[in-house]
Design an enzyme around this catalytic site. Structure first.
Site, PDB file in Angstrom:
ATOM      1  N   GLY A  10       7.505  12.078  27.518  1.00 27.87           N
ATOM      2  CA  GLY A  10       8.832  12.661  27.681  1.00 27.87           C
ATOM      3  C   GLY A  10       9.938  11.723  27.252  1.00 27.87           C
ATOM      4  O   GLY A  10       9.701  10.546  26.920  1.00 27.87           O
ATOM      5  N   VAL A  12      12.309  10.293  29.003  1.00 25.29           N
ATOM      6  CA  VAL A  12      12.442   9.123  29.867  1.00 25.29           C
ATOM      7  C   VAL A  12      11.216   8.227  29.734  1.00 25.29           C
ATOM      8  O   VAL A  12      11.332   6.989  29.746  1.00 25.29           O
ATOM      9  CB  VAL A  12      12.667   9.544  31.334  1.00 25.29           C
ATOM     10  CG1 VAL A  12      12.711   8.324  32.251  1.00 25.29           C
ATOM     11  CG2 VAL A  12      13.967  10.330  31.462  1.00 25.29           C
ATOM     12  N   SER A  38      -0.086  16.241  26.532  1.00 25.99           N
ATOM     13  CA  SER A  38       0.248  14.899  26.044  1.00 25.99           C
ATOM     14  C   SER A  38      -0.961  13.981  25.903  1.00 25.99           C
ATOM     15  O   SER A  38      -0.917  13.016  25.129  1.00 25.99           O
ATOM     16  CB  SER A  38       1.247  14.238  26.998  1.00 25.99           C
ATOM     17  OG  SER A  38       2.429  15.001  27.098  1.00 25.99           O
ATOM     18  N   ARG A  98      14.004  11.922  46.906  1.00 22.27           N
ATOM     19  CA  ARG A  98      15.273  11.197  46.999  1.00 22.27           C
ATOM     20  C   ARG A  98      15.910  11.267  48.392  1.00 22.27           C
ATOM     21  O   ARG A  98      16.493  10.280  48.844  1.00 22.27           O
ATOM     22  CB  ARG A  98      16.264  11.728  45.953  1.00 22.27           C
ATOM     23  CG  ARG A  98      15.925  11.302  44.537  1.00 22.27           C
ATOM     24  CD  ARG A  98      16.837  11.971  43.536  1.00 22.27           C
ATOM     25  NE  ARG A  98      16.472  11.641  42.165  1.00 22.27           N
ATOM     26  CZ  ARG A  98      16.826  12.360  41.112  1.00 22.27           C
ATOM     27  NH1 ARG A  98      17.560  13.444  41.265  1.00 22.27           N
ATOM     28  NH2 ARG A  98      16.445  12.002  39.902  1.00 22.27           N
ATOM     29  N   CYS A 128      20.953  10.812  37.516  1.00 19.48           N
ATOM     30  CA  CYS A 128      21.634   9.989  36.520  1.00 19.48           C
ATOM     31  C   CYS A 128      23.142   9.934  36.733  1.00 19.48           C
ATOM     32  O   CYS A 128      23.756   8.859  36.640  1.00 19.48           O
ATOM     33  CB  CYS A 128      21.308  10.484  35.110  1.00 19.48           C
ATOM     34  SG  CYS A 128      21.678  12.240  34.826  1.00 19.48           S
ATOM     35  N   GLN A 155      28.116  16.397  30.790  1.00 13.18           N
ATOM     36  CA  GLN A 155      26.750  15.911  30.642  1.00 13.18           C
ATOM     37  C   GLN A 155      26.107  16.365  29.337  1.00 13.18           C
ATOM     38  O   GLN A 155      26.106  17.551  29.000  1.00 13.18           O
ATOM     39  CB  GLN A 155      25.923  16.352  31.860  1.00 13.18           C
ATOM     40  CG  GLN A 155      26.489  15.768  33.143  1.00 13.18           C
ATOM     41  CD  GLN A 155      25.691  16.115  34.389  1.00 13.18           C
ATOM     42  OE1 GLN A 155      26.270  16.320  35.458  1.00 13.18           O
ATOM     43  NE2 GLN A 155      24.376  16.159  34.295  1.00 13.18           N
ATOM     44  N   GLY A 159      20.336  15.271  28.946  1.00 13.71           N
ATOM     45  CA  GLY A 159      20.047  15.365  30.363  1.00 13.71           C
ATOM     46  C   GLY A 159      18.994  16.415  30.675  1.00 13.71           C
ATOM     47  O   GLY A 159      18.380  16.382  31.744  1.00 13.71           O
ATOM     48  N   LYS A 212      23.463  16.977  44.641  1.00 15.46           N
ATOM     49  CA  LYS A 212      22.805  15.669  44.534  1.00 15.46           C
ATOM     50  C   LYS A 212      23.848  14.557  44.578  1.00 15.46           C
ATOM     51  O   LYS A 212      23.653  13.524  45.230  1.00 15.46           O
ATOM     52  CB  LYS A 212      22.016  15.571  43.218  1.00 15.46           C
ATOM     53  CG  LYS A 212      20.745  16.393  43.170  1.00 15.46           C
ATOM     54  CD  LYS A 212      20.140  16.343  41.771  1.00 15.46           C
ATOM     55  CE  LYS A 212      18.960  17.286  41.639  1.00 15.46           C
ATOM     56  NZ  LYS A 212      18.444  17.333  40.248  1.00 15.46           N
ATOM     57  N   ARG A 233      27.733  20.994  31.351  1.00 18.54           N
ATOM     58  CA  ARG A 233      26.954  20.604  30.174  1.00 18.54           C
ATOM     59  C   ARG A 233      27.833  20.737  28.941  1.00 18.54           C
ATOM     60  O   ARG A 233      28.480  21.777  28.718  1.00 18.54           O
ATOM     61  CB  ARG A 233      25.733  21.520  30.027  1.00 18.54           C
ATOM     62  CG  ARG A 233      24.783  21.089  28.917  1.00 18.54           C
ATOM     63  CD  ARG A 233      23.983  19.869  29.298  1.00 18.54           C
ATOM     64  NE  ARG A 233      23.020  20.161  30.347  1.00 18.54           N
ATOM     65  CZ  ARG A 233      22.355  19.235  31.041  1.00 18.54           C
ATOM     66  NH1 ARG A 233      22.568  17.939  30.792  1.00 18.54           N
ATOM     67  NH2 ARG A 233      21.491  19.581  31.973  1.00 18.54           N
ATOM     68  N   HIS A 240      26.239  10.621  29.215  1.00 23.63           N
ATOM     69  CA  HIS A 240      27.084  11.456  30.059  1.00 23.63           C
ATOM     70  C   HIS A 240      28.443  10.796  30.257  1.00 23.63           C
ATOM     71  O   HIS A 240      28.566   9.564  30.227  1.00 23.63           O
ATOM     72  CB  HIS A 240      26.451  11.654  31.443  1.00 23.63           C
ATOM     73  CG  HIS A 240      25.242  12.531  31.448  1.00 23.63           C
ATOM     74  ND1 HIS A 240      24.808  13.238  30.361  1.00 23.63           N
ATOM     75  CD2 HIS A 240      24.358  12.818  32.464  1.00 23.63           C
ATOM     76  CE1 HIS A 240      23.714  13.921  30.685  1.00 23.63           C
ATOM     77  NE2 HIS A 240      23.425  13.684  31.945  1.00 23.63           N
TER      78      HIS A 240
END
Length: 336
Positions: A10, A12, A38, A98, A128, A155, A159, A212, A233, A240
């Site tokens: 991916g 990230v 993958s 989180r 992020c 953003q 993202g 968040k 977005r 961002h």
């Protein structure tokens, strides 16, 4: 030191490989994991080729010291026990853990010590937009307690992942060629447009992305500050941007605020409006730091400041922050 990356294919995951190489992260062995789609793909790290292994339940994480995971919340929840059962530290980039009380949520510039207490062997990487904001809020909090935060985020397509970036580029080509725009990754066409929705809406009218920022900021900074966000977005590819207004208990001198920002770890002051110097996403992709400009007093609040920030959310907003957490654990001898 044996390191694993889950979700290596991916956006990230690929950034993890670049950041680990850039920072010459101390490791003796690297293993890559991914989905059935993958598995078998090959990637090069420091001149050596690695093959992505299929992520499955079992003992594949035996001997792993640190596992960077970025394959979505569902995958993180399903495989957390497999990843951590032999003592690996799981640094998770998803939203899975989180807000769990027994999982620290860490931005090293703000609360590195929280990473030392991890009953489940898991450390969560924040959202992020939250990461980039709190590294700027931290030095200002030292000047006067921040009571309220208002934020509008702008953003980039990245993202939503590598496929979203590709879709934006495709949309621009299609529109310019007079063809209907392909829309798969976003609710609407993003090219030549902005979309005032990131993630799904909650019962209070805010999106999950916006909530968040409210919840994660309070947990990271150990604060009672309220954070009201509007996340949008925009049709840029990477990095961002955020417009932030804060209200503090006492007025903060403007020059003191700029000095605090300029000297803060992980932050660069880029603020010379007379010469049109301010952060822009076009020029800051791939940078480690968060860049801040347009710092000024809030005309609507005598205890207020407002500023503009830009950061690469795949780098500092995801992979780099996670790697910095690992570096801190190694520095203080707290990996295993």
């Amino acid at each position: 030191m044996k390191v694993a990356i889950v979700g290596a294919s991916g956006a990230v995951g690929q950034e993890f490989l670049r950041v680990l190489a850039e920072r010459n992260f101390p490791m003796d062995e690297l293993v890559l994991f991914g989905s059935e789609r993958s598995a078998g793909q090959k990637y090069t790290y420091k001149g050596k080729e690695y093959t992505v292994q299929l992520l499955k339940h079992g003992d594949d994480f035996k001997g792993v010291d640190i596992a960077f995971t970025s394959a979505g919340a569902g995958v993180s929840k399903e495989y957390a026990a497999d990843i951590t059962k032999f003592g690996a530290v799981m640094i998770d980039n998803s939203s899975a853990f989180r807000m769990d009380n027994d999982v620290p949520l860490v931005v090293p510039e703000c609360n590195a010590e929280d990473a030392l207490v991890r009953p489940r062997g898991i450390i969560a990487n924040p959202n992020c937009t939250t990461i980039m904001m709190v590294v700027v809020l931290k030095p200002l909090e030292k000047l006067s307690h921040i009571k309220r935060i208002h934020i509008a985020s702008y953003q980039a397509a990245s993202g939503a992942g590598a496929a979203a970036m590709a879709e934006l580029e495709q949309q621009y080509r299609e529109v310019l060629d007079g063809k209907p725009a392909t829309v798969n990754k976003f609710a609407y066409q993003l090219a030549y447009n902005v979309i005032p929705q990131i993630d799904v809406f909650t019962d209070n009218g805010y999106t999950k992305e916006e909530m968040k920022m409210f919840n994660e900021t309070r947990k990271i900074m150990h604060t009672d500050a309220a954070c009201s966000a509007m996340c949008v977005r925009v049709p840029s590819l990477r990095s961002h941007s955020e417009a932030v207004w804060i209200e503090t208990e006492k007025p903060i001198d403007l020059e003191a605020a700029k000095k605090a920002i300029a000297s803060a770890e992980g932050v660069q002051l880029m603020d010379d409006p007379a010469n049109k110097v301010y952060p822009m996403p076009l020029f800051l992709a791939g940078k480690d730091d968060v860049y801040v400009g347009r710092v000024r007093k809030d005309l609507a609040n005598e205890n207020g400041l407002t500023f503009w920030l830009v950061g690469d959310q795949i780098k500092k907003g995801a992979a780099l922050n996670a790697v910095q957490i690992a570096e801190y654990l190694i520095k203080v001898g707290n990996v295993k």
